[in-house]
Scaffold this motif. Sequence first.
Motif, PDB file in Angstrom:
ATOM      1  N   ASP A  58      -8.685   9.152  24.207  1.00  0.00           N
ATOM      2  CA  ASP A  58      -9.261   8.484  25.379  1.00  0.00           C
ATOM      3  C   ASP A  58      -8.282   7.414  25.890  1.00  0.00           C
ATOM      4  O   ASP A  58      -8.060   6.384  25.236  1.00  0.00           O
ATOM      5  CB  ASP A  58     -10.603   7.847  24.966  1.00  0.00           C
ATOM      6  N   TYR A  59      -7.723   7.685  27.066  1.00  0.00           N
ATOM      7  CA  TYR A  59      -6.710   6.785  27.619  1.00  0.00           C
ATOM      8  C   TYR A  59      -7.223   5.357  27.746  1.00  0.00           C
ATOM      9  O   TYR A  59      -6.541   4.403  27.353  1.00  0.00           O
ATOM     10  CB  TYR A  59      -6.239   7.303  28.992  1.00  0.00           C
ATOM     11  N   ASP A  60      -8.427   5.188  28.291  1.00  0.00           N
ATOM     12  CA  ASP A  60      -8.938   3.832  28.541  1.00  0.00           C
ATOM     13  C   ASP A  60      -9.106   3.057  27.237  1.00  0.00           C
ATOM     14  O   ASP A  60      -8.797   1.859  27.182  1.00  0.00           O
ATOM     15  CB  ASP A  60     -10.282   3.887  29.276  1.00  0.00           C
ATOM     16  N   ALA A  61      -9.610   3.738  26.214  1.00  0.00           N
ATOM     17  CA  ALA A  61      -9.825   3.056  24.937  1.00  0.00           C
ATOM     18  C   ALA A  61      -8.484   2.649  24.323  1.00  0.00           C
ATOM     19  O   ALA A  61      -8.316   1.512  23.847  1.00  0.00           O
ATOM     20  CB  ALA A  61     -10.586   3.979  23.973  1.00  0.00           C
ATOM     21  N   ILE A  62      -7.518   3.564  24.344  1.00  0.00           N
ATOM     22  CA  ILE A  62      -6.213   3.264  23.748  1.00  0.00           C
ATOM     23  C   ILE A  62      -5.517   2.156  24.550  1.00  0.00           C
ATOM     24  O   ILE A  62      -4.893   1.254  24.005  1.00  0.00           O
ATOM     25  CB  ILE A  62      -5.344   4.542  23.662  1.00  0.00           C
ATOM     26  N   ARG A  63      -5.699   2.215  25.857  1.00  0.00           N
ATOM     27  CA  ARG A  63      -5.099   1.200  26.737  1.00  0.00           C
ATOM     28  C   ARG A  63      -5.687  -0.194  26.438  1.00  0.00           C
ATOM     29  O   ARG A  63      -4.967  -1.188  26.368  1.00  0.00           O
ATOM     30  CB  ARG A  63      -5.344   1.590  28.197  1.00  0.00           C
ATOM     31  N   GLU A  64      -6.998  -0.233  26.222  1.00  0.00           N
ATOM     32  CA  GLU A  64      -7.611  -1.532  25.906  1.00  0.00           C
ATOM     33  C   GLU A  64      -7.082  -2.073  24.574  1.00  0.00           C
ATOM     34  O   GLU A  64      -6.784  -3.269  24.459  1.00  0.00           O
ATOM     35  CB  GLU A  64      -9.142  -1.433  25.889  1.00  0.00           C
ATOM     36  N   LEU A  65      -6.969  -1.184  23.583  1.00  0.00           N
ATOM     37  CA  LEU A  65      -6.405  -1.616  22.297  1.00  0.00           C
ATOM     38  C   LEU A  65      -5.029  -2.238  22.515  1.00  0.00           C
ATOM     39  O   LEU A  65      -4.729  -3.325  22.025  1.00  0.00           O
ATOM     40  CB  LEU A  65      -6.210  -0.422  21.355  1.00  0.00           C
ATOM     41  N   ALA A  66      -4.191  -1.509  23.257  1.00  0.00           N
ATOM     42  CA  ALA A  66      -2.797  -1.944  23.429  1.00  0.00           C
ATOM     43  C   ALA A  66      -2.726  -3.262  24.182  1.00  0.00           C
ATOM     44  O   ALA A  66      -1.907  -4.131  23.867  1.00  0.00           O
ATOM     45  CB  ALA A  66      -2.001  -0.863  24.150  1.00  0.00           C
ATOM     46  N   GLU A  67      -3.594  -3.413  25.191  1.00  0.00           N
ATOM     47  CA  GLU A  67      -3.556  -4.645  25.980  1.00  0.00           C
ATOM     48  C   GLU A  67      -3.906  -5.866  25.136  1.00  0.00           C
ATOM     49  O   GLU A  67      -3.397  -6.950  25.344  1.00  0.00           O
ATOM     50  CB  GLU A  67      -4.518  -4.548  27.165  1.00  0.00           C
ATOM     51  N   ARG A  68      -4.798  -5.658  24.177  1.00  0.00           N
ATOM     52  CA  ARG A  68      -5.280  -6.799  23.394  1.00  0.00           C
ATOM     53  C   ARG A  68      -4.523  -7.003  22.087  1.00  0.00           C
ATOM     54  O   ARG A  68      -4.725  -8.004  21.407  1.00  0.00           O
ATOM     55  CB  ARG A  68      -6.778  -6.624  23.114  1.00  0.00           C
ATOM     56  N   ALA A  69      -3.677  -6.011  21.709  1.00  0.00           N
ATOM     57  CA  ALA A  69      -3.030  -6.082  20.393  1.00  0.00           C
ATOM     58  C   ALA A  69      -1.531  -6.345  20.514  1.00  0.00           C
ATOM     59  O   ALA A  69      -0.926  -6.127  21.555  1.00  0.00           O
ATOM     60  CB  ALA A  69      -3.268  -4.780  19.639  1.00  0.00           C
ATOM     61  N   ASP A  70      -0.954  -6.809  19.388  1.00  0.00           N
ATOM     62  CA  ASP A  70       0.494  -7.018  19.342  1.00  0.00           C
ATOM     63  C   ASP A  70       1.217  -5.733  18.977  1.00  0.00           C
ATOM     64  O   ASP A  70       2.393  -5.566  19.270  1.00  0.00           O
ATOM     65  CB  ASP A  70       0.819  -8.092  18.290  1.00  0.00           C
ATOM     66  N   VAL A  71       0.514  -4.843  18.283  1.00  0.00           N
ATOM     67  CA  VAL A  71       1.117  -3.568  17.913  1.00  0.00           C
ATOM     68  C   VAL A  71       0.001  -2.530  17.832  1.00  0.00           C
ATOM     69  O   VAL A  71      -1.142  -2.857  17.498  1.00  0.00           O
ATOM     70  CB  VAL A  71       1.901  -3.681  16.571  1.00  0.00           C
ATOM     71  N   LEU A  72       0.343  -1.308  18.172  1.00  0.00           N
ATOM     72  CA  LEU A  72      -0.623  -0.215  18.152  1.00  0.00           C
ATOM     73  C   LEU A  72      -0.269   0.729  17.008  1.00  0.00           C
ATOM     74  O   LEU A  72       0.904   1.077  16.825  1.00  0.00           O
ATOM     75  CB  LEU A  72      -0.553   0.522  19.497  1.00  0.00           C
ATOM     76  N   THR A  73      -1.279   1.116  16.218  1.00  0.00           N
ATOM     77  CA  THR A  73      -1.049   2.088  15.156  1.00  0.00           C
ATOM     78  C   THR A  73      -2.242   3.033  15.118  1.00  0.00           C
ATOM     79  O   THR A  73      -3.109   2.998  15.991  1.00  0.00           O
ATOM     80  CB  THR A  73      -0.803   1.383  13.796  1.00  0.00           C
ATOM     81  N   PHE A  74      -2.308   3.901  14.105  1.00  0.00           N
ATOM     82  CA  PHE A  74      -3.398   4.876  14.009  1.00  0.00           C
ATOM     83  C   PHE A  74      -3.673   5.143  12.547  1.00  0.00           C
ATOM     84  O   PHE A  74      -2.809   4.935  11.694  1.00  0.00           O
ATOM     85  CB  PHE A  74      -3.029   6.171  14.757  1.00  0.00           C
ATOM     86  N   GLU A  75      -4.897   5.565  12.265  1.00  0.00           N
ATOM     87  CA  GLU A  75      -5.260   5.868  10.875  1.00  0.00           C
ATOM     88  C   GLU A  75      -5.744   7.292  10.735  1.00  0.00           C
ATOM     89  O   GLU A  75      -6.265   7.680   9.704  1.00  0.00           O
ATOM     90  CB  GLU A  75      -6.290   4.854  10.348  1.00  0.00           C
ATOM     91  N   ILE A  76      -5.557   8.094  11.782  1.00  0.00           N
ATOM     92  CA  ILE A  76      -6.003   9.490  11.741  1.00  0.00           C
ATOM     93  C   ILE A  76      -4.996  10.332  12.513  1.00  0.00           C
ATOM     94  O   ILE A  76      -4.489   9.903  13.557  1.00  0.00           O
ATOM     95  CB  ILE A  76      -7.433   9.620  12.325  1.00  0.00           C
ATOM     96  N   GLU A  77      -4.715  11.534  11.987  1.00  0.00           N
ATOM     97  CA  GLU A  77      -3.720  12.407  12.638  1.00  0.00           C
ATOM     98  C   GLU A  77      -4.201  12.958  13.969  1.00  0.00           C
ATOM     99  O   GLU A  77      -3.424  13.509  14.729  1.00  0.00           O
ATOM    100  CB  GLU A  77      -3.370  13.584  11.724  1.00  0.00           C
ATOM    101  N   LEU A  78      -5.511  12.837  14.256  1.00  0.00           N
ATOM    102  CA  LEU A  78      -6.029  13.324  15.532  1.00  0.00           C
ATOM    103  C   LEU A  78      -5.734  12.357  16.680  1.00  0.00           C
ATOM    104  O   LEU A  78      -5.992  12.668  17.840  1.00  0.00           O
ATOM    105  CB  LEU A  78      -7.546  13.549  15.438  1.00  0.00           C
ATOM    106  N   ALA A  79      -5.210  11.182  16.360  1.00  0.00           N
ATOM    107  CA  ALA A  79      -4.792  10.246  17.415  1.00  0.00           C
ATOM    108  C   ALA A  79      -3.811  10.976  18.327  1.00  0.00           C
ATOM    109  O   ALA A  79      -2.980  11.748  17.858  1.00  0.00           O
ATOM    110  CB  ALA A  79      -4.133   9.016  16.787  1.00  0.00           C
ATOM    111  N   ASP A  80      -3.923  10.737  19.631  1.00  0.00           N
ATOM    112  CA  ASP A  80      -3.102  11.491  20.580  1.00  0.00           C
ATOM    113  C   ASP A  80      -1.733  10.825  20.777  1.00  0.00           C
ATOM    114  O   ASP A  80      -1.656   9.726  21.327  1.00  0.00           O
ATOM    115  CB  ASP A  80      -3.833  11.577  21.926  1.00  0.00           C
ATOM    116  N   PRO A  81      -0.658  11.487  20.329  1.00  0.00           N
ATOM    117  CA  PRO A  81       0.662  10.848  20.422  1.00  0.00           C
ATOM    118  C   PRO A  81       1.107  10.627  21.862  1.00  0.00           C
ATOM    119  O   PRO A  81       1.788   9.628  22.151  1.00  0.00           O
ATOM    120  CB  PRO A  81       1.604  11.828  19.712  1.00  0.00           C
ATOM    121  N   ASP A  82       0.714  11.541  22.769  1.00  0.00           N
ATOM    122  CA  ASP A  82       1.152  11.382  24.163  1.00  0.00           C
ATOM    123  C   ASP A  82       0.516  10.154  24.795  1.00  0.00           C
ATOM    124  O   ASP A  82       1.183   9.366  25.466  1.00  0.00           O
ATOM    125  CB  ASP A  82       0.803  12.633  24.982  1.00  0.00           C
ATOM    126  N   GLU A  83      -0.803  10.004  24.578  1.00  0.00           N
ATOM    127  CA  GLU A  83      -1.493   8.844  25.161  1.00  0.00           C
ATOM    128  C   GLU A  83      -0.995   7.546  24.534  1.00  0.00           C
ATOM    129  O   GLU A  83      -0.839   6.535  25.229  1.00  0.00           O
ATOM    130  CB  GLU A  83      -3.011   8.959  24.993  1.00  0.00           C
TER     131      GLU A  83
END
Length: 383
Positions: A58-83
């Motif tokens: 979900d672009y909007d959700a990932i975008r919100e994470l990134a806007e509020r965080a200093d670094v973006l990571t993931f804990e599941i392989e289903l995370a979308d690498p392109d987004e």
Amino acid sequence: MNHRTPAATVGVVGGGQLGRMMGEAAGPLGIELLVSDPTPDCPAAPIVREQIVGEFDDYDAIRELAERADVLTFEIELADPDEMARVGEETDTPVHPDPDTLRTIQDKLVQNRALAETGVPLPAFRRVDDADDLRDAGEELGWPLMLKAREGGYDGRGNRPVDAPEEIDEALDEIGGPALAEELVDFERELAIMGAVGDGETDAYPVTETIQREEILRESVAPARIDDAVRDRARKVAFDVLDLLDGRGVYGIELFETDDGDILVNEIAPRPHNSGHWTIEGTRCSQFEQHLRAVLGWPLGDTALRSPAVTANLLGDVESPRPAELVGTDSILETPEASLHWYGKREVRPLRKMGHVTLADDEHGRDALLSRARELVDDVTFE
Ligand code: ATP
Ligand code: MG
């Protein structure tokens, strides 16, 4: 560098048990976690600052994470690498591990090719798109072989041993998409190494022995009950693998030890891994704290063994889904060397990972810790 506390917010795509345990590690360091996950009130939700409800792509959700965080990571392989890559660029937020690394790992065929190209030892494999490919694979690799879905498999789902050419059509139907065939390894043991790639430093935890039944991890024993030569070989292979991966973070490297003591790589997870849960009690810096340190570019923590440890998974022992309630935890709670970890999943399903128990101490040997861990897990039930 001049580190400060409280310092950082980490955005995590995925809020399952790995995100929950990252959250547990974050608190004492003054790190805040934001997670995104499609399940409202996901396992990480009660532990972290906030959950954003959204799919893993979900672009909007990932975008919100990134806007509020200093670094973006993931804990599941289903995370979308392109987004994640796109959002990282748009918001100028670093993403670790590198989305390219995740993309490679998501497809088991691409992953195997990347490893084979650089000479990392692994089981012989072949691409399988149709019945002819699978027949050829059998002639080349021998029957039985292991057929694997290229994408989306976990806990053995997506894997299917194929005994003979007569099973070809049925096996392909079951996998239901692009696949690869691997030589069926007659392993002596399965091992795993949790590696950490930080800012200009690389480290690895002691080798873990992993015990699978029905292709699902049941117990992990650390350090592995192997001789020094096998340990050294496993560590060398693990460091070679870590060298190939782009981006900081903790990586789980699953290995086979063959009858001759050779090491083959099974697969890589670009995140903390079930076979490293023992590090919470067994080392000073758990794999979860380590992942946070790594993605933030902080100094890596100590990976040395504090005491031998055995982890046993609490899997759903039910026939069909139902509200999750674990009964009979008394003996776990009364065992001084035992630590209970509950993942907070509302629903128990057959063989779903619901929690784990770790036994850690210096007095009992690893064999005794393992038998005790099995007894404790046998004492509890969801029925
Ligand atoms: P997970 O994500 O839970 O680690 P997965 O579904 O991605 O698992 P694999 O790790 O590929 O699957 O395989 C699960 C288990 O199946 C392995 O731990 C091992 O026991 C067995 N297995 C996988 N590949 C092979 C092989 N080539 N030969 C023999 N056994 C294998
Ligand atoms: Mg695996």
